[in-house]
Design a protein around this motif. Structure first.
Motif, mmCIF file in Angstrom:
data_model
loop_
_atom_site.group_PDB
_atom_site.id
_atom_site.type_symbol
_atom_site.label_atom_id
_atom_site.label_comp_id
_atom_site.label_asym_id
_atom_site.label_seq_id
_atom_site.Cartn_x
_atom_site.Cartn_y
_atom_site.Cartn_z
ATOM 1 N N VAL A 17 0.859 -1.183 0.000
ATOM 2 C CA VAL A 17 0.000 0.000 0.000
ATOM 3 C C VAL A 17 0.898 1.237 0.000
ATOM 4 N N VAL A 18 0.523 2.202 -0.800
ATOM 5 C CA VAL A 18 1.315 3.428 -0.945
ATOM 6 C C VAL A 18 0.364 4.613 -0.830
ATOM 7 N N PRO A 19 0.710 5.624 -0.015
ATOM 8 C CA PRO A 19 -0.175 6.792 0.039
ATOM 9 C C PRO A 19 -0.279 7.411 -1.358
ATOM 10 N N SER A 20 -1.490 7.698 -1.790
ATOM 11 C CA SER A 20 -1.671 8.232 -3.144
ATOM 12 C C SER A 20 -0.881 9.512 -3.332
ATOM 13 N N GLU A 21 -0.772 10.300 -2.254
ATOM 14 C CA GLU A 21 -0.059 11.567 -2.392
ATOM 15 C C GLU A 21 1.447 11.354 -2.514
#
Lengths: 118, 281
Positions: free
Chosen positions: A77-81
């Motif tokens: 999971v990667v922060p979209s920002e």
């Protein structure tokens, strides 16, 4: 809101029983991009995105949303920002300049005489 | 399984497949039948799962966020799966199907504990109920693995991995609500205080469990008590919350005589099957 909420919220419910929420000020969870690896040896592939309060919960939500049918052996999971993306409007300058430059492909070149093992 | 290949898609980013765990249908087609006692024991376990699945299903479209909506629905479906196994196996003793037992038994014939029948309340209260039940279920199934009854052991093996995740889900939320805002902390504590009164019923040794436990078939509920309560106390304190010191609710005997909610749950759960017996869709 569930109907049962009123039992614990009675002190906050204004006359009329309606709790005013302003969607503009209501805080929402940050967005996460989900990458799923289907089996060992393959790379993680973007599967979609979801909301979660933090990375740990994003992993759990991703497990529920994207691996319910045995799709995965690993999730990132990667922060979209945290993702810097190319601009779809500038794809001419970005990607199309590679067109017509056939000499960048190996097939452009003919095999020279006398060269073995090619 | 033979149909796994046809079900697998290769072109998507995420390949899907059925997996190869046992299914309720497979269980129903087996020859081995439960004895009367084992069937009554399976009902106790199955009814807990069924009632909690029904309760959790009520969150669908009502959870605080869409993602949590899906998470709770997933847990509800896992529990419904456990109920299907256990009711199917119980039914083999009386030539009844899982549906006969789920939809055509009356209030006093169910054996679920009041904890799982308790209303959802707010999200904090639902998490409190999930926390207690999932830690109990994990302790139960991890011992039922060693049951001398092969079917119960197989069901425990399937259920254990799922309730392990339910434990994690509840514990993660306990930490976040306990250590979140003043309001989330208050609601989580209130939720724990509310459902804690029903915890002892899970550890009551009722017939036929006691005699089956002696034979190595069942797990003695009272034997789980210390372990589960210790685990719960540890995690509740870790979340900065207070372990409730509530007095147990009156009438903890799994008979349903004192359940104020069971009739309402069944009315909603059974109405369709009873209005249209034998209907399929």
């Amino acid at each position: 809101m569930t109907q049962n909420d009123t039992t614990t919220e009675s002190e906050q419910v204004p006359a009329g029983g309606v709790i005013a929420t302003d969607p503009a000020t209501e805080s929402i969870w940050p967005l996460w991009e989900i990458f799923v690896r289907s089996s060992r040896g393959l790379s993680h592939v973007h599967a979609g995105s979801l909301h979660a309060p933090d990375g740990t919960m994003a992993l759990r939500n991703a497990r529920d949303l994207y691996t319910r049918r045995n799709e995965g052996t690993s999730i990132w999971v990667v922060p979209s920002e945290g993702i810097t993306a190319s601009d779809p409007d500038s794809k001419g300058g970005f990607f199309e300049s590679a067109q017509g430059k056939n000499y960048r492909h190996a097939t452009y070149y003919t095999q020279s005489e006398g060269v073995k093992h090619l | 399984m033979s149909d796994t290949v046809g079900f697998t898609s290769q072109d998507s980013a995420t390949r899907i497949s059925m997996g190869n765990a046992i299914t309720a249908e497979e269980l129903a087609s087996r020859e081995d039948r439960a004895s009367e006692e084992v069937a009554r024991y399976a009902l106790i376990l199955g009814d807990d799962s069924l009632m909690l699945a029904q309760r959790l299903g009520h969150w669908i479209s009502r959870a605080p966020e869409l993602e949590e909506d899906v998470a709770l629905a997933n847990i509800a479906l896992d529990l419904l799966g456990h109920a299907r196994f256990l009711l199917t196996y119980a039914g083999s003793a009386w030539d009844k199907t899982e549906d006969d037992l789920a939809y055509f038994r009356d209030e006093e014939e169910f054996r679920s504990a009041r904890l799982v029948e308790h209303e959802n309340g707010d999200f904090g209260q639902t998490i409190a109920r999930q926390l207690i039940f999932s830690f109990y279920a994990y302790a139960l199934y991890s011992r039922l693995l060693a049951s001398t009854d092969e079917t119960l052991s197989a069901i425990a093996d399937k259920a254990l991995k799922e309730v392990d995740y339910h434990r994690d889900h509840a514990a993660q939320w306990l930490m976040r609500l306990g250590g979140g805002t003043e309001e989330s902390h208050r609601r989580m504590q209130t939720g724990l205080d509310t459902v804690w009164t029903y915890i002892e019923e899970l550890f009551i040794d009722v017939e036929p469990t006691t005699q089956l436990a002696e034979a190595g078939v069942a797990v003695l509920p009272s034997a789980l008590r210390d372990e589960v309560l210790t685990q719960l106390s540890t995690i509740i304190e870790e979340a900065g919350l207070r372990v409730p010191q509530a007095k147990g609710a009156f009438g903890a005997d799994r008979s349903g005589r004192y359940s104020e909610h069971r009739g309402f749950i069944l009315a909603e759960m059974q109405v369709l099957a009873r209005e249209h017996p034998g209907a399929t869709w």
